[in-house]
Design an enzyme around this catalytic site. Structure first.
Site, PDB file in Angstrom:
ATOM      1  N   SER A   1      51.924  39.953  40.437  1.00 45.91           N
ATOM      2  CA  SER A   1      52.529  41.113  39.777  1.00 45.91           C
ATOM      3  C   SER A   1      54.031  40.892  39.587  1.00 45.91           C
ATOM      4  CB  SER A   1      52.307  42.359  40.638  1.00 45.91           C
ATOM      5  OG  SER A   1      53.106  43.427  40.168  1.00 45.91           O
TER       6      SER A   1
ATOM      7  N   TYR B   1      55.310  43.229  32.999  1.00 45.61           N
ATOM      8  CA  TYR B   1      55.620  44.508  32.371  1.00 45.61           C
ATOM      9  C   TYR B   1      56.832  44.228  31.502  1.00 45.61           C
ATOM     10  CZ  TYR B   1      52.489  47.155  35.383  1.00 45.61           C
ATOM     11  OH  TYR B   1      51.384  47.661  36.003  1.00 45.61           O
TER      12      TYR B   1
ATOM     13  N   THR C   1      50.688  43.290  30.534  1.00 49.74           N
ATOM     14  CA  THR C   1      49.874  44.482  30.803  1.00 49.74           C
ATOM     15  C   THR C   1      50.099  45.487  29.683  1.00 49.74           C
ATOM     16  OG1 THR C   1      49.939  44.083  33.153  1.00 49.74           O
ATOM     17  CG2 THR C   1      49.443  46.331  32.476  1.00 49.74           C
TER      18      THR C   1
ATOM     19  N   LYS D   1      46.463  41.940  29.004  1.00 49.46           N
ATOM     20  CA  LYS D   1      45.622  42.476  30.091  1.00 49.46           C
ATOM     21  C   LYS D   1      45.555  43.994  29.918  1.00 49.46           C
ATOM     22  CE  LYS D   1      45.674  42.940  35.168  1.00 49.46           C
ATOM     23  NZ  LYS D   1      46.025  44.345  35.367  1.00 49.46           N
TER      24      LYS D   1
ATOM     25  N   HIS E   1      42.969  48.682  34.415  1.00 52.70           N
ATOM     26  CA  HIS E   1      43.950  48.755  35.495  1.00 52.70           C
ATOM     27  C   HIS E   1      43.291  49.284  36.786  1.00 52.70           C
ATOM     28  CE1 HIS E   1      48.527  48.513  35.557  1.00 52.70           C
ATOM     29  NE2 HIS E   1      48.239  48.787  36.812  1.00 52.70           N
TER      30      HIS E   1
HETATM   31  C1  LIG Z   1      47.482  48.618  44.392  1.00 48.71           C
HETATM   32  C2  LIG Z   1      47.328  48.029  43.030  1.00 48.71           C
HETATM   33  C3  LIG Z   1      48.451  47.548  42.371  1.00 48.71           C
HETATM   34  C4  LIG Z   1      48.324  47.014  41.099  1.00 48.71           C
HETATM   35  N1  LIG Z   1      49.427  46.497  40.484  1.00 48.71           N
HETATM   36  C5  LIG Z   1      49.311  45.973  39.255  1.00 48.71           C
HETATM   37  C6  LIG Z   1      50.447  45.431  38.618  1.00 48.71           C
HETATM   38  O1  LIG Z   1      51.524  45.379  39.161  1.00 48.71           O
HETATM   39  N2  LIG Z   1      50.272  44.975  37.362  1.00 48.71           N
HETATM   40  C7  LIG Z   1      49.059  45.002  36.717  1.00 48.71           C
HETATM   41  O2  LIG Z   1      48.950  44.592  35.557  1.00 48.71           O
HETATM   42  N3  LIG Z   1      47.969  45.474  37.325  1.00 48.71           N
HETATM   43  C8  LIG Z   1      48.062  45.949  38.577  1.00 48.71           C
HETATM   44  N4  LIG Z   1      46.952  46.431  39.189  1.00 48.71           N
HETATM   45  C9  LIG Z   1      45.637  46.324  38.508  1.00 48.71           C
HETATM   46  C10 LIG Z   1      44.928  45.004  38.862  1.00 48.71           C
HETATM   47  O3  LIG Z   1      45.568  43.907  38.283  1.00 48.71           O
HETATM   48  C11 LIG Z   1      43.482  45.002  38.375  1.00 48.71           C
HETATM   49  O4  LIG Z   1      43.452  45.301  37.001  1.00 48.71           O
HETATM   50  C12 LIG Z   1      42.590  45.986  39.130  1.00 48.71           C
HETATM   51  O5  LIG Z   1      42.966  46.071  40.480  1.00 48.71           O
HETATM   52  C13 LIG Z   1      41.138  45.554  39.041  1.00 48.71           C
HETATM   53  O6  LIG Z   1      40.310  46.491  39.648  1.00 48.71           O
HETATM   54  P1  LIG Z   1      39.730  46.348  41.142  1.00 48.71           P
HETATM   55  O7  LIG Z   1      40.847  46.725  42.057  1.00 48.71           O
HETATM   56  O8  LIG Z   1      38.615  47.316  41.133  1.00 48.71           O
HETATM   57  O9  LIG Z   1      39.285  44.917  41.320  1.00 48.71           O
HETATM   58  C14 LIG Z   1      47.042  46.958  40.459  1.00 48.71           C
HETATM   59  C15 LIG Z   1      45.926  47.437  41.136  1.00 48.71           C
HETATM   60  C16 LIG Z   1      46.050  47.963  42.404  1.00 48.71           C
HETATM   61  C17 LIG Z   1      44.811  48.434  43.108  1.00 48.71           C
HETATM   62  C1  LIG Z   2      53.507  51.054  36.907  1.00 45.94           C
HETATM   63  C2  LIG Z   2      52.706  50.641  38.049  1.00 45.94           C
HETATM   64  C3  LIG Z   2      53.181  49.378  38.711  1.00 45.94           C
HETATM   65  C4  LIG Z   2      52.248  48.904  39.755  1.00 45.94           C
HETATM   66  C5  LIG Z   2      50.872  49.037  39.254  1.00 45.94           C
HETATM   67  O1  LIG Z   2      50.508  48.418  38.281  1.00 45.94           O
HETATM   68  C6  LIG Z   2      49.942  49.927  39.896  1.00 45.94           C
HETATM   69  O2  LIG Z   2      50.300  50.572  40.886  1.00 45.94           O
HETATM   70  O3  LIG Z   2      48.802  50.020  39.405  1.00 45.94           O
END
Ligand SMILES: Cc1cc2nc3c(=O)[nH]c(=O)nc-3n(C[C@H](O)[C@H](O)[C@H](O)COP(=O)(O)O)c2cc1C
Ligand SMILES: CCCCC(=O)C(=O)O
Length: 411
Positions: free
Chosen positions: A114, A139, A165, A272, A296
């Site tokens: 991330s 981002y 993203t 993504k 997401h």
């Molecule tokens: C706590 C958390 C933080 C995340 N942070 C980001 C992020 O910084 N950038 C991003 O594109 N997706 C982020 N995601 C989404 C993940 O990349 C991914 O799309 C998602 O977790 C997939 O679903 P799953 O948790 O059911 O496997 C985040 C997801 C979670 C749970």
């Molecule tokens: C804008 C959100 C940044 C971290 C993230 O992607 C998440 O918490 O899902």
């Protein structure tokens, strides 16, 4: 990754890992990691939608040797699965992203990082080592120069791709995060930004350089979302995920071209957060290098369709194009059979988010390795029991779909 017989008897499934992790995280972290947007129905459906599919196993096919590996970024990945980028892993364990990177290295699995990691992208790449592939999730900020610097650092460090993203023009409504007044603890920082090395590049005032206040940031983000267009102003001050990650100004024409210009040829540009055939065609039209079908993890638009339901139309759209680009999917994958089903529906590869965070919270690097090993063993077992010895042979002939009344149809 070889299947080994050593088991952690406390934890034989991802569901058990989730429970063990929950006991080890503080409330703020547990809520932040686990929640979905609004009522959480998309989060739940990402998982339950996999139950609409059943596997049609084939027999008497000599499965004494099953090869689960696939090629990604010119690397032989041990299974068709990568670690999805998830923000602020230092909340789960003191070693944060370094533990995840070491686990990826030891298990032969690509890592997504991330932008909002609590370890710098250089340190993460250092832990992965030179031959190990990583993708930087991006981002794209309204302050283009800040993003450009980050991309150039990623390129220098040897990242293979940026994953832009695209499902976060504004921040989804996460009620627990709001209620908990989510704040990054003082001992952690968003390590890729607000660094001393960046200071001479920045026109920000000294006042703006103070430690980010995530609570204030959350309020600022919500306020910006609620403001009418005419009143909206670009974010000011230190970079926090609440203030800077959502960027409502992004558009296909200008921004993908800009990104390709900065990234190519050393780094690929992926999008993504695609969930429709229309956007998949636009992605192809604008020359991206790959697509991740994602919502997401149900954290953005609640009510959006489950990713496994969006996947077939995206695959069909991409296959209609003369230049084929890879289609990956994430969201709700909790078992090796989910991986098999996603591949059978046309995905080239999958990514997992929360299960890795649970592994990290459970036992740091060892916990992430456990998570990846469980999924890996399940993929291998599923392939063997379904009568498939190579990943590229997994196709839709291995699935049936159940409708609401339980009627099964071939795909
Ligand atoms: C706590 C958390 C933080 C995340 N942070 C980001 C992020 O910084 N950038 C991003 O594109 N997706 C982020 N995601 C989404 C993940 O990349 C991914 O799309 C998602 O977790 C997939 O679903 P799953 O948790 O059911 O496997 C985040 C997801 C979670 C749970
Ligand atoms: C804008 C959100 C940044 C971290 C993230 O992607 C998440 O918490 O899902």
């Amino acid at each position: 990754m070889a299947t080994s017989n050593a088991h952690d008897l406390d934890c034989l499934t991802i569901a058990e890992l989730e429970k063990l992790a929950a006991e080890r995280m503080d409330k703020q972290t547990r809520d932040y990691y686990n929640e979905g947007a609004d009522h959480g129905s998309t989060l739940a459906e990402n998982m339950s939608a996999y139950q609409k599919y059943r596997i049609r196993p084939r027999v008497l096919r000599d499965v004494s040797s099953v090869n689960t590996s696939v090629s990604i970024f010119d690397y032989t990945n041990s299974i068709p699965l990568g670690v999805a980028p998830t923000a602020m892993q230092g909340l789960a364990h003191p070693d944060g992203e370094l533990a995840t990177a070491r686990a990826c290295k030891n298990t032969g699995i690509v890592m997504g990082l991330s932008s909002f990691s609590t370890t710098s992208l250089e340190d993460v790449k250092g832990a992965l080592g030179p031959g190990h592939p990583a993708a930087l999730q991006l981002y794209l900020f309204e302050e283009r120069e800040e993003s450009k610097r980050l991309i150039q650092r990623a390129k220098k460090a040897g990242y293979k791709a940026v994953f832009l993203t695209v499902d976060t023009p504004v921040l989804g409504r996460r009620n627990l995060e709001i209620r908990n007044q989510f704040k990054l603890p003082k001992h952690l920082k968003v390590a890729n930004f607000n660094r001393d090395e960046d200071a001479h590049h920045s026109a920000d005032s000294k006042e703006d350089k103070k430690k980010p206040d995530e609570e204030t940031g959350a309020n600022q983000s919500r306020k910006r979302t609620q403001d009418s267009d005419s009143k909206r102003t670009p974010p000011k001050g230190p970079i926090t995920f609440h203030t800077h990650a959502p960027n409502p100004t992004l558009v296909w024409e200008r921004d993908i071209a800009w990104l390709k210009e900065i990234c190519h040829p050393e780094m690929q540009v992926w999008v993504k957060g695609i969930a429709t055939a229309e956007d998949a065609l636009l992605a192809c039209h604008h020359g991206v290098d790959g697509i991740v079908v994602s919502n997401h993890g149900g954290r953005q638009l609640n009510g959006a369709l489950a990713t496994i339901d969006a996947l077939p139309e995206v695959v069909e759209a991409v296959r209609s194009q003369s230049k084929k680009i890879p289609v990956h999917v994430d969201g709700g994958i909790r078992h090796g059979t989910d991986v098999f089903k996603a591949l059978a529906l046309g995905a080239d590869f999958v990514w997992v988010g929360r299960p890795v965070l649970w592994g990290l919270a459970y036992k740091g690097q060892e916990g992430v390795e456990l998570c990846l090993k469980l999924l890996s063993d399940e993929v291998r077992l599923c392939m063997g029991l379904a009568g498939v010895t190579k990943v590229e042979d997994i196709g839709k002939e291995y699935l049936v779909k159940l409708d609401r009344s339980g009627f099964m149809s071939r795909l």
